[in-house]
Structure formats: C-alpha cells, structure tokens
Design an enzyme around this catalytic site. Structure first.
Site, PDB file in Angstrom:
ATOM      1  N   GLY A 172       4.649  22.534  10.179  1.00 58.77           N
ATOM      2  CA  GLY A 172       5.993  21.992  10.198  1.00 58.77           C
ATOM      3  C   GLY A 172       6.918  22.620   9.187  1.00 58.77           C
ATOM      4  N   HIS A 228       0.835  -1.201   0.000  1.00 62.52           N
ATOM      5  CA  HIS A 228       0.000   0.000   0.000  1.00 62.52           C
ATOM      6  C   HIS A 228       0.872   1.254   0.000  1.00 62.52           C
ATOM      7  CE1 HIS A 228      -3.171   2.827   1.040  1.00 62.52           C
ATOM      8  NE2 HIS A 228      -4.057   1.865   0.872  1.00 62.52           N
ATOM      9  N   ILE A 260      11.180  15.925   6.622  1.00 66.28           N
ATOM     10  CA  ILE A 260      10.403  14.830   7.191  1.00 66.28           C
ATOM     11  C   ILE A 260      10.939  14.477   8.574  1.00 66.28           C
ATOM     12  CG2 ILE A 260       9.918  13.899   4.896  1.00 66.28           C
ATOM     13  CD1 ILE A 260      11.875  11.590   5.594  1.00 66.28           C
ATOM     14  N   HIS A 261      10.107  13.846   9.367  1.00 61.18           N
ATOM     15  CA  HIS A 261      10.594  13.199  10.583  1.00 61.18           C
ATOM     16  C   HIS A 261      11.477  12.049  10.111  1.00 61.18           C
ATOM     17  CE1 HIS A 261      10.625  10.637  14.137  1.00 61.18           C
ATOM     18  NE2 HIS A 261      10.170  11.648  14.852  1.00 61.18           N
ATOM     19  N   PRO A 262      12.677  11.890  10.658  1.00 62.46           N
ATOM     20  CA  PRO A 262      13.624  10.910  10.101  1.00 62.46           C
ATOM     21  C   PRO A 262      13.124   9.476  10.043  1.00 62.46           C
ATOM     22  CG  PRO A 262      14.357  11.745  12.249  1.00 62.46           C
ATOM     23  CD  PRO A 262      13.244  12.628  11.789  1.00 62.46           C
ATOM     24  N   THR A 263      12.279   9.074  10.985  1.00 68.25           N
ATOM     25  CA  THR A 263      11.769   7.697  10.967  1.00 68.25           C
ATOM     26  C   THR A 263      10.259   7.620  10.785  1.00 68.25           C
ATOM     27  OG1 THR A 263      11.599   7.687  13.393  1.00 68.25           O
ATOM     28  CG2 THR A 263      13.645   6.850  12.411  1.00 68.25           C
ATOM     29  N   ALA A 264       9.530   8.661  11.191  1.00 66.42           N
ATOM     30  CA  ALA A 264       8.063   8.628  11.135  1.00 66.42           C
ATOM     31  C   ALA A 264       7.496   9.301   9.902  1.00 66.42           C
ATOM     32  CB  ALA A 264       7.471   9.263  12.392  1.00 66.42           C
ATOM     33  N   GLY A 265       8.338   9.986   9.118  1.00 71.15           N
ATOM     34  CA  GLY A 265       7.887  10.555   7.858  1.00 71.15           C
ATOM     35  C   GLY A 265       6.954  11.743   7.997  1.00 71.15           C
TER      36      GLY A 265
END
Length: 304
Positions: free
Chosen positions: A165, A84, A169-174
């Site tokens: 924001g 997805h 991006i948030h480095p792991t959460a996008g």
C-alpha cells in the site's frame, strides 16, 4: 494429507456496541466455504471481537478477504472507542500453522492476503511476527504504536512505509497487520480494584519490553461495565513463559498493595497444553505425560 491453518482475526467492533456489524461478521465466517468458525468472543469494554477459524490455506485466504471487506464497510474507525489498542477495522490477522502446514506456508499465505487487502480494499498492510519484512516489525505493539489516530503521521516516517500500500490510511478502516506466528494465548487477570494505575504498574513490571517475562505483552485497562482494573496480556510463547508464571507474579504484585484477584479469562481458544502446564504446576504432578495420561489425546489418536 489435508492442510489445516488456524486464523484468529481481531475486529474493532463488539456485539455489545454494534450488534448488527458483529453479527454480519459472524454470519460471513460461518458461511465461508472450507472454513469453520470455532469461536467468536466479543468484549464491550475493549470494543473488539476475536474470531478463531480453521480451514485450508486457500479457503482461509478467501474468507479473510471477505471478512475484511465487511469490516471495512461496517466499521468507521473515526468513531471507534475502546480500551484495547487498535489501528484498523480489521486490526490484526494472524495465521498459525496447525496440521501439515509449515510456518513458511503461513508466511506466504499472509503475504497473499496482505497484498489483496491493499489491491482489492485499499487498506494498507504491515507484515508482522514471522512474516515481518524488518526486525522492528515483528512486535505487533511496535507496529500498532500511534493507533488509528496517529497512523497518518506514522506512515510518513522514513521507516514506516506499509509492506503493501501507499503511505496513507484507509479513511475509515485504517491499517491492518497480517502475519504468521506461534500460537498466542490472550490471557487477562482482573484485579479486585478500580485502580487503573495499579494495573498499568503491574503490566509494566511483567511485560518483556520493560524487563519482565519473556514473550509476555501486557497493558492495564479498565473494565468499565464491572468497575474493575485488568492486566490484559498476550502470551506469545506459552512454553517460554507459562500462564501460571504470569498469574502468580500479578497475584503477588497486587497483594503487595493489598489487592486481590477477582478472576482470570482466556480470550479465544488456546492449546490444551497451555492449561495442562498450569495443572502440572499447581497440582505438582510428578512424572506426568499429558499425551499418555490425558484421555482426550487417546480419543483424538483413535479418531485419526
């Protein structure tokens, strides 16, 4: 009068691939004060889970910020794989007016949650559907285009600064999309073949963006665990395009290539009216009034 909002957050994790992260989200949703988790569906091929929650606007706001925090802590999008499309650990958070709540109130709720996701968790947020700040952001597919891997470059484009924001991006959460919308039905049809190209071809013919049915979003995906190709759809207005109309078209297009239908599935919950429409169509019921002739409607009225 009590105000009830439905929320259907989608997280980029599945019980099949990361049972601990999935269970942490379920436990948090079940323990959220003032909210009820009605359903939690998970799919290993999509590597995604879809929750259906109801509660007051205030309770849902706190619950969703908490769930997004857990998702950010437990899901690393740099390692995520699935069929997805996705751009964040918490991919999308839609709010749906349900009882004594207006669309405008849901829009304001979405903005409060979006602002908090950035200020408290450092996750950039796009507003979409009825909450969209610009017309081109109404469509979730347009917002999510590029997915997690392409989002750093997309955020630097002139027209794609986040609503909340910075352009990173948030480095792991996008990145997460938050918005208010009409009740959506996630409806999939499984083809009796492993021909992914056929599923993609059918999806292109029926989706609105390619000149197909209004209010139908569709992609072709592969269910690796079953060896089946699937036409995966979001029916964003089941009044404008009923489920049976999309199903019949897929069945006909597949038959032209000598392929049958194994079955269909609904992901998450849906309004009863969406299925009653199908019953009326296939049974050719004349002069049918669901609110007068369906027993459960009377039971609900008496319960009030």
């Amino acid at each position: 009068m009590n105000k009830i909002v439905e929320c259907i957050p989608n997280f980029s994790v599945s019980r099949e691939r990361d049972p601990e992260a999935f269970q942490a989200l379920v436990d948090a949703a079940n323990s959220a004060p003032g909210c009820t988790l009605l359903d939690a569906q998970t799919d290993g091929s999509h590597n995604r889970c879809v929750f259906t929650m109801v509660g007051s606007p205030e309770a849902l706001e706190e619950a969703l910020v908490g769930l997004c925090r857990i998702a950010a802590e437990r899901i690393d999008m740099r390692k995520h794989e699935g069929q997805h499309p996705r751009m964040g650990a918490t991919d999308v958070v839609p709010f749906v007016p349900t009882m004594n709540v207006s669309v405008e109130e849901c829009i304001e709720l979405s903005k409060r949650v979006g602002r908090r996701l950035w200020e408290e968790l450092g996750i950039p947020v796009f507003l979409y559907e009825d909450s969209a700040s610009r017309p081109e952001r109404r469509n979730l597919a347009a917002v999510r285009k590029g997915e997690f891997e392409g989002m750093p470059e997309k955020l630097l484009e002139e027209d794609w600064a986040p609503d909340f924001g910075e352009r990173r991006i948030h480095p792991t959460a996008g990145v997460t999309a938050v918005g208010a919308r009409f009740p959506l039905v996630a409806f999939n049809v499984n083809l009796d073949t492993d021909d992914l190209d056929l599923a993609k071809e059918i999806a292109k013919k029926i989706r609105a963006s390619s000149g197909g049915f209004p209010f139908c979003k569709a992609i072709g995906v592969m269910l690796e665990d079953r060896g089946l190709a699937q036409v995966s759809m979001n029916m964003v207005n089941y009044h404008g395009t009923p489920l049976y109309q999309a199903f019949d078209a897929i069945k006909e297009l597949a038959a032209e290539r000598g392929v049958g239908i194994v079955g269909s599935e609904v992901v998450g919950l849906l309004p009863a009216e969406a299925l009653i429409d199908c019953a009326e169509h296939y049974l050719k019921i004349e002069n049918f009034d669901c609110k007068e002739q369906v027993m459960e409607y009377h039971l609900l009225e008496n319960a009030e």
